[in-house]
Structures are given as structure tokens and as C-alpha cells.
Design a protein around this motif. Structure first.
Motif, PDB file in Angstrom:
ATOM      1  N   TRP A   2       0.814  -1.212   0.000  1.00  0.00           N
ATOM      2  CA  TRP A   2       0.000   0.000   0.000  1.00  0.00           C
ATOM      3  C   TRP A   2       0.851   1.267   0.000  1.00  0.00           C
ATOM      4  N   GLY A   3       2.080   1.188   0.462  1.00  0.00           N
ATOM      5  CA  GLY A   3       2.910   2.387   0.579  1.00  0.00           C
ATOM      6  C   GLY A   3       2.292   3.375   1.551  1.00  0.00           C
ATOM      7  N   GLY A   4       2.229   4.648   1.127  1.00  0.00           N
ATOM      8  CA  GLY A   4       1.631   5.676   1.978  1.00  0.00           C
ATOM      9  C   GLY A   4       0.132   5.565   2.123  1.00  0.00           C
ATOM     10  N   GLY A   5      -0.496   4.713   1.291  1.00  0.00           N
ATOM     11  CA  GLY A   5      -1.947   4.547   1.391  1.00  0.00           C
ATOM     12  C   GLY A   5      -2.383   3.896   2.687  1.00  0.00           C
ATOM     13  N   ALA A   6      -1.503   3.087   3.304  1.00  0.00           N
ATOM     14  CA  ALA A   6      -1.864   2.386   4.542  1.00  0.00           C
ATOM     15  C   ALA A   6      -2.122   3.375   5.667  1.00  0.00           C
ATOM     16  N   ILE A   7      -1.212   4.338   5.829  1.00  0.00           N
ATOM     17  CA  ILE A   7      -1.378   5.306   6.914  1.00  0.00           C
ATOM     18  C   ILE A   7      -2.564   6.232   6.634  1.00  0.00           C
ATOM     19  N   GLY A   8      -2.824   6.513   5.351  1.00  0.00           N
ATOM     20  CA  GLY A   8      -3.982   7.321   5.002  1.00  0.00           C
ATOM     21  C   GLY A   8      -5.276   6.633   5.372  1.00  0.00           C
ATOM     22  N   CYS A   9      -5.351   5.326   5.088  1.00  0.00           N
ATOM     23  CA  CYS A   9      -6.542   4.549   5.414  1.00  0.00           C
ATOM     24  C   CYS A   9      -6.712   4.444   6.931  1.00  0.00           C
ATOM     25  N   MET A  10      -5.594   4.276   7.658  1.00  0.00           N
ATOM     26  CA  MET A  10      -5.650   4.183   9.118  1.00  0.00           C
ATOM     27  C   MET A  10      -6.132   5.503   9.719  1.00  0.00           C
ATOM     28  N   LEU A  11      -5.604   6.620   9.232  1.00  0.00           N
ATOM     29  CA  LEU A  11      -6.036   7.927   9.726  1.00  0.00           C
ATOM     30  C   LEU A  11      -7.527   8.153   9.456  1.00  0.00           C
ATOM     31  N   ALA A  12      -7.965   7.776   8.252  1.00  0.00           N
ATOM     32  CA  ALA A  12      -9.388   7.917   7.919  1.00  0.00           C
ATOM     33  C   ALA A  12     -10.242   7.056   8.841  1.00  0.00           C
ATOM     34  N   GLY A  13      -9.792   5.822   9.098  1.00  0.00           N
ATOM     35  CA  GLY A  13     -10.521   4.940   9.989  1.00  0.00           C
ATOM     36  C   GLY A  13     -10.606   5.482  11.402  1.00  0.00           C
ATOM     37  N   ARG A  14      -9.491   6.045  11.888  1.00  0.00           N
ATOM     38  CA  ARG A  14      -9.479   6.620  13.233  1.00  0.00           C
ATOM     39  C   ARG A  14     -10.458   7.800  13.332  1.00  0.00           C
ATOM     40  N   ILE A  15     -10.480   8.647  12.307  1.00  0.00           N
ATOM     41  CA  ILE A  15     -11.372   9.806  12.338  1.00  0.00           C
ATOM     42  C   ILE A  15     -12.831   9.378  12.258  1.00  0.00           C
ATOM     43  N   VAL A  16     -13.141   8.460  11.331  1.00  0.00           N
ATOM     44  CA  VAL A  16     -14.527   7.995  11.176  1.00  0.00           C
ATOM     45  C   VAL A  16     -15.000   7.296  12.443  1.00  0.00           C
ATOM     46  N   MET A  17     -14.143   6.451  13.016  1.00  0.00           N
ATOM     47  CA  MET A  17     -14.539   5.780  14.253  1.00  0.00           C
ATOM     48  C   MET A  17     -14.722   6.800  15.376  1.00  0.00           C
ATOM     49  N   GLY A  18     -13.892   7.843  15.385  1.00  0.00           N
ATOM     50  CA  GLY A  18     -14.060   8.900  16.368  1.00  0.00           C
ATOM     51  C   GLY A  18     -15.398   9.605  16.226  1.00  0.00           C
ATOM     52  N   LEU A  19     -15.834   9.834  14.983  1.00  0.00           N
ATOM     53  CA  LEU A  19     -17.149  10.432  14.765  1.00  0.00           C
ATOM     54  C   LEU A  19     -18.238   9.618  15.454  1.00  0.00           C
ATOM     55  N   GLY A  20     -18.156   8.290  15.300  1.00  0.00           N
ATOM     56  CA  GLY A  20     -19.169   7.425  15.898  1.00  0.00           C
ATOM     57  C   GLY A  20     -19.086   7.369  17.409  1.00  0.00           C
ATOM     58  N   VAL A  21     -17.890   7.150  17.943  1.00  0.00           N
ATOM     59  CA  VAL A  21     -17.734   7.012  19.393  1.00  0.00           C
ATOM     60  C   VAL A  21     -18.001   8.345  20.091  1.00  0.00           C
TER      61      VAL A  21
END
Length: 528
Positions: free
Chosen positions: A122-141
Motif C-alpha cells: 500500500w505504501g503511503g496509502g496504509a497510513i492514510g486509510c488508518m487515519l481515515a478509519g481513526r477519524i470515522v470511528m471517532g465520529l461514531g464514538v
């Protein structure tokens, strides 16, 4: 119908031998556990070598802290959106949407840099996906943390609001303990070089939102929300579901009367956030409660527990096991919190909690320094240092974990309660974003001296609480409003000066007209 009433009392319950009220507490507690699970989940993921490689990070990179902390920014935004939706469409639809959002964010985290052969392309895409996941999960929690206390408070019986919320936050610690146990187990079994050692704890989190979404339709919407939307028959059905037909009629009339009295009292965020606004003073009490909780430093301790034990001289594996033991103690000591919060009051627990934490962090600074001196036996530092950290954890759980979330549900009028909870979560998110972002930097540069910083910030938290935070337990909403009215008249926020210091302590039974305990501001006095 977007918000149907729950099934009635004649139907089987979600869990055998549970009343509807107990089901509500069990549901709310499980939802609150989502936040604790994330803390325990990330504490060992941060040190997994495959995770760091996948994200293309060094272990001491500040980006490790950024990935943890952006979650709190998502929480801040999610609390506002969820509170607005909860007022517009109902508490239950808002909670369901937050659970679905949490599930989506969790899936994005799970898929970040995933590769079946263990070598990420994934290269730099992995950290981008992780950051997006953290933000989206934060929206929910964040939305859950804003709406669940309101939902629970609006359905709680008299004298049980503090106990119920503290029990819910004990489940928060259960979530933390569960995540860390799973994390440690898979790390021991698979090692820090295996991608599934950090992905398995993430995917297990899916159990929480999926289970809760499948059960929420069986629980009632709050009668207070139904009344606010002129859905009187639905409010009556919800009250009968919870209290039976005998009590439902009188409670319905009380709710209708309260709604009629408040119908012209519209409160917006400008009334809460601008000096001179009608709810500015209680908002500042709410804001400083969350700021001071962050300043206790214990959010950082929860996420970076293993690193703290390492600072005391323990090896990596022993530090991880000691962190597990600390979380077990944390969970057990939360029993003291829900047993004492309605007896001693919120203010006393917070002030003495800050004193205790300041003392513990001062001692940890001393023992952290001793750990760097080679001539001192390791056990002479490790044993007392570990004991002090266990004590600090217990003090935080009893004094600071649930109290700052409870106070906003007691000091605002019902027309501002959802917004007040949103403000609470926003400040919690921003404060913890800062603390969790700066903590790894502090550990890397200050080492054990970071404990001394926390000792100082606890002194400030204790002083501010003693000076300006009124005791809201044991009083009805109208009685708590007397403090803010008197403060406005006397032009002082100092608790000891307002109303002759009446709000420094819980009211006695005599002062409370013989009732004792707190009263629910939305459902009125219980006749149970």
C-alpha cells in the motif's frame, strides 16, 4: 415511523431476569465500553513492529501519537452532529447512526495496509486509510459519548443517576481490559512481527456495534423527547413500558407540564459559549471539568501504560503484564466509584482525587529518577513504583472518570442538555487530542520528569474544582439552577462565596425535605 416505541412489557426482555430499566443500563454500559476498548486496543498496537512497518513509521515517530490523537478530533465533530440529530430525530436513531459509523471506521482500520502474504504494497496509502478509519470511528464514538449519557439520564430513576453512569463507565474499563487482554494474548501467541497480532484486536471490536445495533429496536425512546415532538401517545407507551400503567399517567402529566413551561426557553450554542449568555456559566463548569480530567494525565497513562512501567525499570514483557494487572485493578475499583458517587458527591471525589493523583505522580517522578541510578536495586524501585501507579489508577477511576460526564446532565435545563453533553465531548476530544499527541513526545524527551508535569497539572485541576465547581449531586435541576442564579446576582463564581457556600457539599436529608439522594430533572420524583 422513524422512531417507533419499543415492545411492551408483556414481551420477552433482551436478557432473562432483567427489567426494562436494567436493559437500558446494560445497553448504555456496553455502548460506553467502545471508548475503553479503543484505549486498550491502541496501547499495544503502537508497539507492534509489523504495524509500524506497514505505516512506514519509526517507533519514536511523533506520527504514532498523531494516529492515536486524530480519533479525538473525530469525537469532537461527531458529538455535535450526533447531538443535533438526537434532538431532531430522537436519541435512538442518533445512537444507531453512531454505532454504524463506528463500525465503518473500525473496518477501515482493519483494512489499512492489509496483505495476505504479510508484505504490504500500500505504501503511503496504509497510513492514510488508518487515519481515515481513526477519524470515522471517532465520529461514531464521540456521538455515542454525547448521546448515551443524555439517553441514560432521561430514563434513570430518582437517586440513581450517578450510580447508573458510574456503572456504565465501569463497563468502559471492562472494554479497555478486554481489548488489552486480547491484544496481549495475540501478541504472545503471534509475536510483534505478525500483522494479525494487531488486526485481530481491531476486528473483535466489531462485536460491540453489531450487537448493539441488533438490540436497540427493543429499547424505548425517551418519553421526554416524544413530548418535545408532541407525540404524547408514544410518550405514554414508553412510560408504560418502563414503569407500568399505574405510574405512567402521573409521569406523563409531569413531563407535559415541564415541556409547557420550557417551550419558550430555546437555548442555542451562542447562549452557552458567549460571555453573558444564559448558559455560559454552566458551560464553563462543563468545559473546565473535561479540561481538568485531561490534565490529570490519566488518558495518557491508559494508552501508554506499558511504556510507563518500562520507565520504572521493567522489561517489555513484564511491563505488558503489569499493565494488564493495573487494568484489572482499575475495573474492580470502579465499584467504589458507583458506590460512593451519590453518597460523597461529585465535587469531593474530584478534589481529593486530584490531591491523590498529584501525590502519586510526585512519587513516580522520584522512583523514575531512582530507576536511572545503577547502584539502587531494581526491586527497590519497581515494587513501590508499580504499587503507586496502581493506586493512581484507582484514584482516577473513583474520582475523575464518571464525575465530569455526569455533571453536564445535572446543571443544564432540558432544552440545553443535549448541547451541553456535546460541548463536554468536544472539549474531551480536543483536550485528549493534545494530551495523547504530546505524551509520546514527552516520554521521549522528558522521560520520568513527565510525571512531575502531571503532578503540577493535578494541583491546578484540584484547585479549580474546589474554587469554582459546585456540588450538583443530591439536588434537583431547579435547586442546581439556584447556584447559577445566585452567582449572577453576587457577581462571583467562587463556590464558597455563592449562597453562603451552600453548594460546597451535598445537601443533608433534612435540606432535601427528607427525600435524600438526587432527583431526576426530567421524569420528576419517582413514586417507586
Amino acid at each position: 415511523m422513524p422512531n417507533p416505541p419499543s415492545r411492551m412489557r408483556g414481551d420477552s426482555s433482551l436478557w432473562p431476569l432483567m427489567s426494562k430499566k436494567h436493559e437500558i443500563v446494560a445497553f448504555s454500559s456496553t455502548a460506553i465500553a467502545l471508548y475503553g476498548y479503543d484505549q486498550g486496543m491502541m496501547s499495544l498496537i503502537n508497539t507492534n513492529r509489523d504495524y509500524l512497518r506497514t505505516m512506514q513509521l519509526e517507533e519514536e515517530s511523533p506520527v504514532v501519537g498523531i494516529i492515536v490523537s486524530v480519533y479525538y478530533l473525530g469525537c469532537a465533530v461527531g458529538s455535535v452532529l450526533a447531538s443535533w440529530f438526537a434532538d431532531k430525530e430522537g436519541r435512538k436513531p442518533s445512537i444507531f447512526l453512531c454505532l454504524a459509523t463506528t463500525s465503518l471506521g473500525n473496518i477501515l482500520m482493519l483494512l489499512s495496509g492489509v496483505s495476505m502474504n504479510g508484505s504490504s504494497t500500500w505504501g503511503g496509502g496504509a497510513i492514510g486509510c488508518m487515519l481515515a478509519g481513526r477519524i470515522v470511528m471517532g465520529l461514531g464514538v464521540g456521538g455515542i459519548d454525547a448521546v448515551i449519557p443524555v439517553y441514560s439520564s432521561e430514563l434513570s430513576s430518582d437517586g440513581a443517576r450517578g450510580r447508573a453512569l458510574a456503572q456504565e463507565f465501569q463497563m468502559n474499563i471492562f472494554g479497555l481490559l478486554m481489548a488489552y487482554s486480547i491484544n496481549l494474548g495475540v501478541t504472545l501467541g503471534l509475536g510483534k512481527e505478525d500483522q494479525w497480532a494487531w488486526r485481530i484486536p481491531i476486528v473483535v471490536m466489531q462485536l460491540f456495534p453489531l450487537l448493539l445495533m441488533s438490540l436497540i429496536s427493543r429499547l424505548p425512546e425517551t418519553p421526554r423527547w416524544f413530548i418535545s415532538k408532541d407525540r404524547r401517545e408514544d410518550a405514554k407507551a414508553a412510560l408504560e413500558d418502563m414503569h407500568g400503567k399505574k405510574e405512567a399517567k402521573s409521569k406523563l402529566e409531569e413531563l407535559q407540564k415541564a415541556q409547557d413551561e420550557e417551550s419558550n426557553e430555546k437555548v442555542g450554542y451562542k447562549d452557552m459559549l458567549l460571555p453573558g449568555g444564559s448558559q455560559f456559566h454552566p458551560t464553563m463548569v462543563t468545559v473546565m471539568g473535561q479540561v481538568n480530567q485531561a490534565l490529570t494525565g490519566y488518558g495518557a497513562v491508559s494508552v501508554y501504560g506499558p511504556q510507563i512501567f518500562e520507565l520504572l525499570g521493567f522489561g517489555v514483557r513484564n511491563a505488558e503484564f503489569l499493565t494488564l494487572g493495573n487494568y484489572i485493578s482499575y475495573f474492580i475499583m470502579m465499584t467504589v466509584a458507583w458506590m460512593s458517587i451519590d453518597v460523597l458527591g461529585r465535587r469531593k471525589l474530584m478534589v481529593w482525587g486530584a490531591v491523590g493523583l498529584s501525590t502519586c505522580f510526585t512519587l513516580l517522578t522520584i522512583f523514575g529518577g531512582l530507576a536511572t541510578i545503577g547502584s539502587i536495586p531494581d526491586l527497590a524501585v519497581e515494587i513501590p513504583g508499580s504499587f503507586i501507579l496502581f493506586v493512581a489508577t484507582a484514584i482516577f477511576g473513583v474520582g475523575w472518570l464518571a464525575t465530569v460526564w455526569l455533571i453536564p446532565t445535572e446543571i443544564y435545563p432540558s432544552t440545553a442538555r443535549a448541547q451541553g453533553s456535546a460541548v463536554s465531548v468536544i472539549i474531551w476530544g480536543l483536550a485528549n487530542f493534545a494530551v495523547t499527541l504530546l505524551t509520546p513526545i514527552g516520554f521521549n524527551n522528558l522521560k520520568f520528569w513527565l510525571f512531575l508535569v502531571f503532578a503540577a497539572t493535578n494541583c491546578f485541576a484540584g484547585w479549580w474544582t474546589w474554587s469554582y465547581s459546585p456540588e450538583s449531586g443530591g439536588r434537583s435541576f431547579e435547586e442546581n439552577q439556584e447556584f447559577f442564579d445566585s452567582a449572577r446576582e453576587e457577581r462571583s463564581w467562587a463556590v464558597r462565596k455563592v449562597d453562603s457556600g451552600k453548594f460546597e457539599v451535598m445537601p443533608s436529608k433534612k435540606e432535601d425535605d427528607g427525600e435524600g439522594g438526587e432527583r431526576n430533572p426530567l421524569l420528576g420524583r419517582s413514586e417507586n
